[in-house]
Design an enzyme around this catalytic site. Structure first.
Site, short mmCIF file in Angstrom:
data_model
loop_
_atom_site.label_atom_id
_atom_site.label_comp_id
_atom_site.label_asym_id
_atom_site.label_seq_id
_atom_site.Cartn_x
_atom_site.Cartn_y
_atom_site.Cartn_z
N ASP B 41 0.83 -1.20 0.00
CA ASP B 41 0.00 0.00 0.00
C ASP B 41 0.87 1.26 0.00
O ASP B 41 0.61 2.21 -0.74
CB ASP B 41 -0.89 -0.04 1.25
CG ASP B 41 -1.64 1.26 1.48
OD1 ASP B 41 -2.64 1.48 0.78
OD2 ASP B 41 -1.22 2.04 2.35
N GLU B 111 -2.30 -5.29 -3.49
CA GLU B 111 -1.32 -4.54 -2.69
C GLU B 111 -0.25 -5.47 -2.12
O GLU B 111 0.94 -5.13 -2.09
CB GLU B 111 -2.02 -3.80 -1.55
CG GLU B 111 -2.80 -2.59 -2.04
CD GLU B 111 -3.45 -1.82 -0.89
OE1 GLU B 111 -3.76 -0.64 -1.09
OE2 GLU B 111 -3.66 -2.41 0.18
#
Lengths: 219, 219
Positions: B41, B111
């Site tokens: 992320d 992610e």
């Protein structure tokens, strides 16, 4: 301060141009450090994320996320900017203008400097710069202590104030492999905060964190 | 999918271990992809930030921040994961278990894959991977159109609904060089939203954005 001679000095000059001292160009655009700050914020976030990922190999993502947000918040970055002497350079740039209206200016500028270093030297150099010149000034142990123990903070508070504190599990949703706990934190029988998490412990921690904010407990 | 043979295959295997299919180890720890997701992320955020910084050299940081948050939100990432075929691999991993409870699993896993690529190959490789395999699937023009025109959306709505819309500047604080405008957005004379910004235009845009949310206008 960066530890090496810049390739492109104008980037660093731009990083020091806070919007309040920026001059309008002929076409009405302001040339300020705000775009560099946006970029630096993202790069700093990535480097701090990896730093914590490596430093705490057995901690979960909730802990890592919380610790990271405490490290990259405006107040923490302001403090670092003062420690490394960036504030002195900024004050010179402001040439005696009143700085007090812009409390976040040190931290903003620190992020802009990170953005400038990244554009000037690339990710790996910038990462070393952040690790050696910024992260080194963080009291990471102090930060993680307060990150981890919201619940003990609440318990401690309840003992000092002689209040009855209780946690109630409201619901458990999801399936056996992927649960979400929803808890209430009660003080003297009254719900003052709620929390959620994939374990009961995490949900209670979350509720305690919210309660700390509501009760304005220093953490 | 990554475009190159992995150095460390186990990282990629771990990236596919959603917490709902992760098995407990003897000491009670769950080995799942959540830590990789946290790291990915942050890296994704940095690369998207730079991508937009370069793509829009004359746009301000407010625009860049808003556009970035629209690109890296869970729903957008879910869509990308489906487009690049990651969802198929995830479904295989789940071996017929019900996926519907975990709507965010595709984006989460994407992610985590980014985190794995970063650890396996470093920033520069990971950046190329994100640019060529993820960002390429974004409808950036579509995203920026909706980012930019909250105010025109409100005007359009008011014409269709035959309502009177007005903006009022409440206050201007700060000093001559660093202003903050505070505006109200009124519909039929009633305040329905407020906004802030360093120019009147930005404050009105901010108020319009809030109004779009309140009026639940599709943007």
């Amino acid at each position: 301060m960066v530890g090496s001679k810049p390739f492109n000095l104008s980037l660093y000059k731009l990083a020091l141009k806070h919007t309040s001292v920026a001059e309008d160009t002929v076409n009405g655009l302001k040339i300020s450090n705000e775009r560099l700050e946006y970029l630096g914020d993202a790069i700093l976030g990535a480097v701090v994320a990896e730093f914590l990922f490596n430093k705490f190999p057995f901690r979960d993502e909730g802990f890592l996320t919380e610790t990271r947000s405490r490290m990259v918040n405006r107040e923490a970055l302001n403090q670092i900017a003062i420690k490394i002497g960036l504030s002195k350079i900024i004050e010179k740039e402001f040439k005696g203008k009143n700085l007090s209206a812009h409390k976040s200016i040190y931290g903003d500028t620190l992020e802009a400097i990170v953005g400038a270093v990244y554009l000037d030297r690339g990710y790996d150099f910038c990462k070393k710069f952040i690790l050696k010149r910024i992260i080194i000034h963080f009291d990471v142990d102090g930060i993680i202590t307060t990150t981890s123990n919201f619940k003990s903070k609440i318990i401690e508070w309840s003992q000092k104030e002689n209040k009855d504190v209780d946690f109630q599990t409201l619901s458990v949703s999801g399936n056996p492999r992927f649960k979400e706990f929803h808890v209430h934190l009660l003080v003297e029988g009254e719900v003052i905060a709620e929390g959620k998490g994939s374990t009961k412990k995490k949900a209670e921690q979350d509720a305690s964190k919210n309660a700390c904010e509501i009760l304005k407990l220093d953490i």
